[in-house]
Design an enzyme around this catalytic site. Structure first.
Site, PDB file in Angstrom:
ATOM      1  CG  HIS A 166       2.689 -27.872 -20.582  1.00  0.00           C
ATOM      2  ND1 HIS A 166       3.918 -28.368 -20.146  1.00  0.00           N
ATOM      3  CD2 HIS A 166       2.480 -28.897 -21.669  1.00  0.00           C
ATOM      4  CE1 HIS A 166       4.145 -29.466 -20.614  1.00  0.00           C
ATOM      5  NE2 HIS A 166       3.565 -29.792 -21.531  1.00  0.00           N
ATOM      6  CD  GLN A 210       1.897 -25.482 -23.877  1.00  0.00           C
ATOM      7  OE1 GLN A 210       1.102 -26.443 -24.675  1.00  0.00           O
ATOM      8  NE2 GLN A 210       3.192 -25.879 -23.706  1.00  0.00           N
ATOM      9  NE  ARG A 268      10.340 -26.044 -29.789  1.00  0.00           N
ATOM     10  CZ  ARG A 268      11.584 -26.621 -29.597  1.00  0.00           C
ATOM     11  NH1 ARG A 268      11.850 -27.458 -28.743  1.00  0.00           N
ATOM     12  NH2 ARG A 268      12.817 -26.119 -30.261  1.00  0.00           N
ATOM     13  CE1 TYR A 290       7.968 -24.895 -21.139  1.00  0.00           C
ATOM     14  CE2 TYR A 290       7.011 -27.027 -20.748  1.00  0.00           C
ATOM     15  CZ  TYR A 290       7.021 -25.855 -21.590  1.00  0.00           C
ATOM     16  OH  TYR A 290       6.471 -25.904 -22.683  1.00  0.00           O
ATOM     17  CG  HIS A 318       3.019 -36.854 -25.916  1.00  0.00           C
ATOM     18  ND1 HIS A 318       1.962 -36.135 -26.043  1.00  0.00           N
ATOM     19  CD2 HIS A 318       3.849 -35.779 -25.503  1.00  0.00           C
ATOM     20  CE1 HIS A 318       1.845 -35.094 -25.771  1.00  0.00           C
ATOM     21  NE2 HIS A 318       3.110 -34.548 -25.386  1.00  0.00           N
ATOM     22  CG  ASP A 341       0.252 -31.791 -23.981  1.00  0.00           C
ATOM     23  OD1 ASP A 341       0.935 -30.740 -23.383  1.00  0.00           O
ATOM     24  OD2 ASP A 341       0.651 -32.241 -24.801  1.00  0.00           O
TER      25      ASP A 341
HETATM   26 ZN    ZN Z   1       3.432 -31.595 -22.705  1.00  0.00          ZN
END
Ligand code: ZN
Length: 465
Positions: A64, A67, A88, A127, A277, A328
């Site tokens: 992502h 992030q 989150r 997303y 995961h 990730d």
């Molecule tokens: Zn993820």
């Protein structure tokens, strides 16, 4: 056909071991047309000599990119609950604010970092579809194209995975207000994937698949609809699953089944599926999953950072289950660190050493981890990325053997030292689809985007502690 590029590597990782005097020839389709060990001085005379050992490029199976903007900024206790879910909420601070321009700057910097660490391809689980107010952009590809431009500017390969995200939890009717940028439908993510696939150049460095955010975020009917359409188009399908115990408990409450157990029964899993995961996969789930040919994408540094739990790696290795690695949330950008953490988590839990090698019945821990991660990369990317072999994409990275960490290490133990003797060595040169990216990491635009997101007058103006 135009003559492809030719390299000579004194040492190269071929078929799971170091080979000497390797000639590497890339065709103009971006794939290896020839990989030959033991070549003579005459055969290699017109080839470019590499300064060190050549490793295959590794796929980063889960990213992502946005992030990257909070890496290192969420490590302070807020005195309340400190777990995945509170993290989150902080992560959403970035998700809600980032503009297409900022995303492009952050992703360009990140992808250059990933390249420098030896990844040659990244799978972007994407997303952030809508504008900050939740309305669709005039161009539905606005954010997706920012990522495509970033990958192309850095020179890394990209599999874009537009992600279906429809509801805030099992049984929920829709999204939370702070999830408004994620709103999507099976049709909208498939349209983005198709559009990106049409942009793909001939060197095989860009493609698309789809992602289903998770069982909690996608209802069963939409999951099946999107997965079937992706399957018909020959695209990879990714899904976050069993990352957190709460997700397992919620799934049991909703469906009376564990997440992977439910997916096995309700989706036609095959080798195109990548389960991200799978931290809490039971042995029964793993046994059944392995029979479908589906892969797992392990993200050790993020799973450690978020307190997810410890994956039962010995069981999956013993089954010869397929897997790749991903960075990730990008708290580290190096595959060496991911593989080290993956093995160390097992050593902490089991109080044993060389757990992966023993589980696989082989000698070298780093060799097992690297080979298996490499083998799983093609399924994650939906492209031939399985190493230095004819027909695979022409990717490599050259190990910088002048690094302090590798001083005096015999070539037989080079991979072991790369993974287990930190600080990590860098990468000397590389190829992606037969072309050589510049390997310079230009920080100015990244720093500007970070300041715009978080800082005014040198101080944090948005609390994401
Ligand atoms: Zn993820």
């Amino acid at each position: 056909m135009r003559e492809g590029r030719r390299w000579f590597a004194p040492l190269a990782w071929v078929n799971g071991a170091w080979a000497r005097d390797v000639l590497l020839v890339a065709g103009d389709d971006g794939r290896w047309s020839e990989v030959r060990a033991g070549c003579t001085a005459q055969e290699r005379q017109d080839a470019q000599a590499l300064a060190g050992p050549a490793l295959p490029g590794l796929v980063n199976g889960h990213s992502h990119a946005f992030q990257r903007a909070i890496a290192g900024l969420t490590e302070r206790s807020a005195q309340g609950r400190e777990d995945f879910w509170s993290w989150r909420d902080r992560m959403y601070a970035a998700a809600l604010r980032i503009t297409p321009e900022q995303l492009e700057a952050i992703a360009t910097f990140l992808y250059a970092e990933l390249l420098q660490a030896g990844y040659t391809h990244v799978c972007e689980f994407h997303y952030l579809h809508n504008d900050v107010d939740g309305k669709p952009y005039a161009d539905p590809l606005e954010m997706s194209l920012a990522l495509v431009r970033a990958a192309q500017a850095a020179g890394i390969g990209l599999t874009l995975l537009p992600t279906l995200y429809m509801r805030s939890g099992f049984g929920a009717k829709g999204l939370r207000e702070d999830q408004r940028r994620f709103a999507s439908t099976p049709a909208s993510v498939l349209r983005i994937a198709e559009a990106v696939r049409k942009l793909a150049p001939a060197d095989g460095t860009l493609t698309a698949g789809i992602a289903l955010h998770s069982l909690r975020a996608v209802d069963p009917g939409a999951l099946q609809e999107a997965a079937q359409a992706a399957h018909a188009a020959g695209m990879p399908v990714h899904i976050h699953i069993s990352e957190q115990q709460q997700e397992v408990d919620d799934c049991l409450r909703e469906h009376g089944q564990r997440p992977i157990e439910w997916l096995l029964q309700n989706a036609k899993l095959d080798a195109r599926w990548n389960l991200v995961h799978a931290t809490h996969a039971s042995r029964e789930e793993m046994d059944a999953l392995q029979r479908t040919g589906a892969s797992i994408v392990l993200c050790p540094s993020t799973e450690a950072n978020l307190g997810d739990g410890v994956f039962d790696l010995p069981h999956w290795l013993a089954l010869r289950g397929a897997w790749s690695i991903g960075s990730d949330s990008h708290v580290t950008r190096r595959w060496t660190e991911e593989l080290r953490l993956l093995e160390y988590s097992q050593r902490f839990a089991l109080r044993q050493r060389n757990v992966s090698a023993r589980a696989a019945g082989q000698e070298s821990t780093a060799g097992v981890l690297f080979e298996r991660a490499l083998a799983g990369g093609s399924a994650a990317a939906g492209l031939p990325l399985a190493g230095l072999a004819a027909g695979q994409r022409a990717d490599f990275s050259v190990v910088d053997t002048t690094a302090y960490a590798l001083a005096g290490v015999p070539s037989s133990h080079l991979l072991d030292a790369l993974v287990f003797s930190s600080p990590d060595a860098g990468c000397g040169a590389m190829a992606v689809g037969g072309a050589s990216p510049s390997l310079t990491v230009e920080a100015a635009q990244f720093v500007k985007a970070m300041h715009a997101l978080w800082l005014s007058h040198g101080r944090m103006h948005v609390s994401i502690k």
